[in-house]
Write a protein that holds these residues in place. Structure first.
Motif, PDB file in Angstrom:
ATOM      1  N   MET A   1       0.840  -1.191   0.000  1.00 15.76           N
ATOM      2  CA  MET A   1       0.000   0.000   0.000  1.00 15.76           C
ATOM      3  C   MET A   1       0.882   1.252   0.000  1.00 15.76           C
ATOM      4  N   LYS A   2       0.619   2.155  -0.925  1.00 17.51           N
ATOM      5  CA  LYS A   2       1.333   3.431  -0.979  1.00 17.51           C
ATOM      6  C   LYS A   2       0.625   4.438  -0.073  1.00 17.51           C
ATOM      7  N   ILE A   3       1.392   5.105   0.781  1.00 23.49           N
ATOM      8  CA  ILE A   3       0.829   6.079   1.706  1.00 23.49           C
ATOM      9  C   ILE A   3       1.255   7.480   1.279  1.00 23.49           C
ATOM     10  N   GLY A   4       0.287   8.325   0.960  1.00 27.12           N
ATOM     11  CA  GLY A   4       0.560   9.721   0.642  1.00 27.12           C
ATOM     12  C   GLY A   4      -0.193  10.621   1.613  1.00 27.12           C
ATOM     13  N   HIS A   5      -0.040  11.918   1.424  1.00 28.27           N
ATOM     14  CA  HIS A   5      -0.738  12.893   2.275  1.00 28.27           C
ATOM     15  C   HIS A   5      -1.418  13.917   1.376  1.00 28.27           C
ATOM     16  N   LEU A   6      -2.718  14.124   1.600  1.00 27.53           N
ATOM     17  CA  LEU A   6      -3.484  15.135   0.869  1.00 27.53           C
ATOM     18  C   LEU A   6      -3.574  16.401   1.710  1.00 27.53           C
ATOM     19  N   PHE A   7      -3.221  17.534   1.100  1.00 24.21           N
ATOM     20  CA  PHE A   7      -3.283  18.827   1.779  1.00 24.21           C
ATOM     21  C   PHE A   7      -4.238  19.761   1.048  1.00 24.21           C
ATOM     22  N   TRP A   8      -5.119  20.403   1.799  1.00 26.87           N
ATOM     23  CA  TRP A   8      -5.857  21.537   1.240  1.00 26.87           C
ATOM     24  C   TRP A   8      -6.126  22.586   2.325  1.00 26.87           C
ATOM     25  N   GLN A   9      -5.384  22.473   3.424  1.00 24.61           N
ATOM     26  CA  GLN A   9      -5.413  23.441   4.509  1.00 24.61           C
ATOM     27  C   GLN A   9      -6.812  23.703   5.058  1.00 24.61           C
ATOM     28  N   PRO A  10      -7.561  22.677   5.459  1.00 24.41           N
ATOM     29  CA  PRO A  10      -8.877  22.910   6.061  1.00 24.41           C
ATOM     30  C   PRO A  10      -8.726  23.749   7.326  1.00 24.41           C
ATOM     31  N   THR A  11      -9.413  24.877   7.382  1.00 24.55           N
ATOM     32  CA  THR A  11      -9.212  25.831   8.469  1.00 24.55           C
ATOM     33  C   THR A  11     -10.547  26.438   8.874  1.00 24.55           C
ATOM     34  N   PRO A  12     -11.357  25.703   9.660  1.00 23.02           N
ATOM     35  CA  PRO A  12     -12.653  26.259  10.068  1.00 23.02           C
ATOM     36  C   PRO A  12     -12.543  27.594  10.783  1.00 23.02           C
ATOM     37  N   ASP A  13     -11.429  27.817  11.495  1.00 25.14           N
ATOM     38  CA  ASP A  13     -11.230  29.074  12.212  1.00 25.14           C
ATOM     39  C   ASP A  13     -10.642  30.117  11.267  1.00 25.14           C
ATOM     40  N   MET A  14     -11.476  31.064  10.812  1.00 23.14           N
ATOM     41  CA  MET A  14     -11.036  32.077   9.855  1.00 23.14           C
ATOM     42  C   MET A  14     -10.013  33.047  10.448  1.00 23.14           C
ATOM     43  N   ASP A  15      -9.892  33.099  11.759  1.00 18.03           N
ATOM     44  CA  ASP A  15      -8.928  33.999  12.382  1.00 18.03           C
ATOM     45  C   ASP A  15      -7.505  33.456  12.341  1.00 18.03           C
ATOM     46  N   TYR A  16      -7.372  32.183  11.955  1.00 23.44           N
ATOM     47  CA  TYR A  16      -6.037  31.581  11.905  1.00 23.44           C
ATOM     48  C   TYR A  16      -5.281  32.132  10.694  1.00 23.44           C
ATOM     49  N   SER A  17      -4.027  32.503  10.893  1.00 23.40           N
ATOM     50  CA  SER A  17      -3.225  33.125   9.837  1.00 23.40           C
ATOM     51  C   SER A  17      -3.030  32.190   8.652  1.00 23.40           C
ATOM     52  N   HIS A  18      -3.393  32.671   7.467  1.00 27.32           N
ATOM     53  CA  HIS A  18      -3.172  31.891   6.253  1.00 27.32           C
ATOM     54  C   HIS A  18      -1.676  31.668   6.025  1.00 27.32           C
ATOM     55  N   HIS A  19      -0.879  32.685   6.310  1.00 28.36           N
ATOM     56  CA  HIS A  19       0.571  32.553   6.164  1.00 28.36           C
ATOM     57  C   HIS A  19       1.110  31.446   7.064  1.00 28.36           C
ATOM     58  N   GLU A  20       0.633  31.398   8.299  1.00 33.58           N
ATOM     59  CA  GLU A  20       1.070  30.357   9.220  1.00 33.58           C
ATOM     60  C   GLU A  20       0.597  28.986   8.763  1.00 33.58           C
ATOM     61  N   ARG A  21      -0.603  28.927   8.218  1.00 35.52           N
ATOM     62  CA  ARG A  21      -1.144  27.648   7.740  1.00 35.52           C
ATOM     63  C   ARG A  21      -0.274  27.089   6.616  1.00 35.52           C
ATOM     64  N   LEU A  22       0.154  27.941   5.727  1.00 33.58           N
ATOM     65  CA  LEU A  22       1.012  27.488   4.632  1.00 33.58           C
ATOM     66  C   LEU A  22       2.400  27.085   5.153  1.00 33.58           C
ATOM     67  N   ARG A  23       2.897  27.817   6.134  1.00 32.66           N
ATOM     68  CA  ARG A  23       4.186  27.447   6.717  1.00 32.66           C
ATOM     69  C   ARG A  23       4.111  26.054   7.346  1.00 32.66           C
ATOM     70  N   GLU A  24       3.018  25.777   8.026  1.00 31.73           N
ATOM     71  CA  GLU A  24       2.821  24.463   8.627  1.00 31.73           C
ATOM     72  C   GLU A  24       2.756  23.380   7.557  1.00 31.73           C
ATOM     73  N   THR A  25       2.050  23.668   6.465  1.00 26.17           N
ATOM     74  CA  THR A  25       1.949  22.694   5.375  1.00 26.17           C
ATOM     75  C   THR A  25       3.326  22.395   4.797  1.00 26.17           C
ATOM     76  N   GLU A  26       4.134  23.439   4.637  1.00 22.05           N
ATOM     77  CA  GLU A  26       5.495  23.235   4.138  1.00 22.05           C
ATOM     78  C   GLU A  26       6.283  22.310   5.057  1.00 22.05           C
ATOM     79  N   GLU A  27       6.177  22.514   6.351  1.00 20.39           N
ATOM     80  CA  GLU A  27       6.896  21.657   7.291  1.00 20.39           C
ATOM     81  C   GLU A  27       6.409  20.211   7.214  1.00 20.39           C
ATOM     82  N   LEU A  28       5.108  20.019   7.098  1.00 20.05           N
ATOM     83  CA  LEU A  28       4.571  18.663   7.011  1.00 20.05           C
ATOM     84  C   LEU A  28       5.001  17.971   5.718  1.00 20.05           C
ATOM     85  N   VAL A  29       5.048  18.731   4.610  1.00 20.50           N
ATOM     86  CA  VAL A  29       5.509  18.153   3.342  1.00 20.50           C
ATOM     87  C   VAL A  29       6.954  17.686   3.470  1.00 20.50           C
ATOM     88  N   GLN A  30       7.801  18.491   4.079  1.00 19.22           N
ATOM     89  CA  GLN A  30       9.200  18.102   4.245  1.00 19.22           C
ATOM     90  C   GLN A  30       9.332  16.896   5.175  1.00 19.22           C
TER      91      GLN A  30
END
Length: 355
Positions: A1-30
């Protein structure tokens, strides 16, 4: 079984920084690169807190070039939202920059809000998708094209440049979870990302629908892949209290994301400045459904659940969604870490033993 990760930055809290969300995604990808995941994919969503991911090609290049090994995919790019000539140019450029690691998932989209936001009629989505896809494939494989379609026109012959690195074009796949989409997928030679429900017999049923349509169309080859996207939450402990906390978490977040998705699909939403309120819907599933659909628990528990998906359902590719429904970054990061250090090696050990 191949294991991948799907990202689309689900963020129910609109007050959360979009910039921070993308930074987190970058860290998870690495982390996925370092921990032995097969690949990562990036969804496309617009205009709401359902997910911060308007341009999957930009994410694929921007984050994919921080890796060397991962399969990099769009999951999926919604073709009716793009000018097909521009999509062909951008995707070919992405394929070149990623040295042929790009895999393009394409689809027609399903959110009424997004179609409204782009000024497109929702009931034209299948026709627009089919026409746009044909133009994109022509652009990659012909020295010049002209188009006189129902929705798109290119009155003067042009050479769409650059051409992709991968010939005749980047690896393509379509998601097919219903009979109409399975039949459409059968009319192509793309990989089919099929089967959405972890139910015994579902893969066989969908595969048979696909193959029957292939035979009817007189097409050879079988490109059906038993693949799934799943909310996955791995925790450190198997104590009853910890597992109950995990169960409550996947149910709560699964229901939130379901309410958001269904409201956007129907277009009947409480919407203000990009925020969709995940209000209760008529006839929505019991929250227990989301616990049954999710993969969660200690590493050993998750290993057994993934073995069941592989052995009982026949799943060949699994895209995990550790940040589903707005899970905190710290918890998502720990899930990725445990998947890479404990779960994936155990599944690889199974493959080695079988070989």
């Amino acid at each position: 079984m191949k294991i991948g990760h799907l990202f689309w930055q689900p963020t129910p809290d609109m007050d959360y920084s979009h910039h921070e969300r993308l930074r987190e995604t970058e860290e998870l990808v690495q982390m996925c690169e370092q921990l032995g995941f097969w690949g990562v994919s990036f969804g496309e969503n617009h205009f709401s807190n359902y997910g911060y991911s308007p341009n999957p090609l930009m994410l694929a290049v921007g984050l994919g070039r921080r890796t060397e090994r991962l399969n990099i995919a769009t999951g999926v790019a919604v073709l009716p939202y793009w000018n097909p000539i521009r999509f062909a140019e951008d995707a070919a450029t992405a394929d070149l920059l990623l040295n042929g690691r790009l895999e393009l998932g394409v689809g027609r989209g399903y959110q009424q809000l997004e179609y409204d936001g782009f000024g497109l009629p929702y009931d034209e989505r299948q026709e627009r998708f089919t026409e746009a896809l044909d133009i994109v494939l022509q652009a990659w494989t012909r020295p010049e094209i002209q188009v006189n379609g129902k929705y798109y026109q290119v009155p003067r012959a042009i050479n769409v440049l650059p051409k992709p690195m991968t010939k005749p074009y980047p690896r393509m796949y379509v998601a097919a979870f219903h009979e109409d989409s399975l039949k459409f997928a059968a009319s192509t030679d793309f990989k089919v990302f099929g089967v959405s429900q972890p139910v015994a017999g579902a893969a066989k049923r969908d595969h048979e629908i696909y193959l029957a349509e292939r035979r009817r169309l007189g097409r050879d080859g079988d490109f059906f892949t038993v693949a799934m996207n799943r909310q996955v939450y791995v925790v450190d402990s198997a104590t009853p209290s910890k597992i109950e906390e995990a169960r409550e978490s996947v149910m709560r977040r699964g229901l939130t994301q379901y309410r958001l998705g269904e409201a956007l699909r129907q277009g009947n939403i409480c919407y203000h400045a990009g925020k969709v309120k995940p209000a209760p819907l008529e006839s929505e599933p019991d929250p227990e459904i989301f616990a049954k659909a999710a993969v969660f628990g200690s590493p050993d528990m998750v290993i057994e659940q993934l073995r069941a998906l592989r052995d009982d359902i026949g799943v060949e590719e699994l895209n995990v969604m550790t940040d589903h429904g707005g899970l905190s970054f710290e918890e998502s990061r720990r899930s990725v870490e445990l998947l890479g250090k404990e779960v994936i090696p155990a599944l690889r050990g199974d493959d080695a033993a079988q070989a």
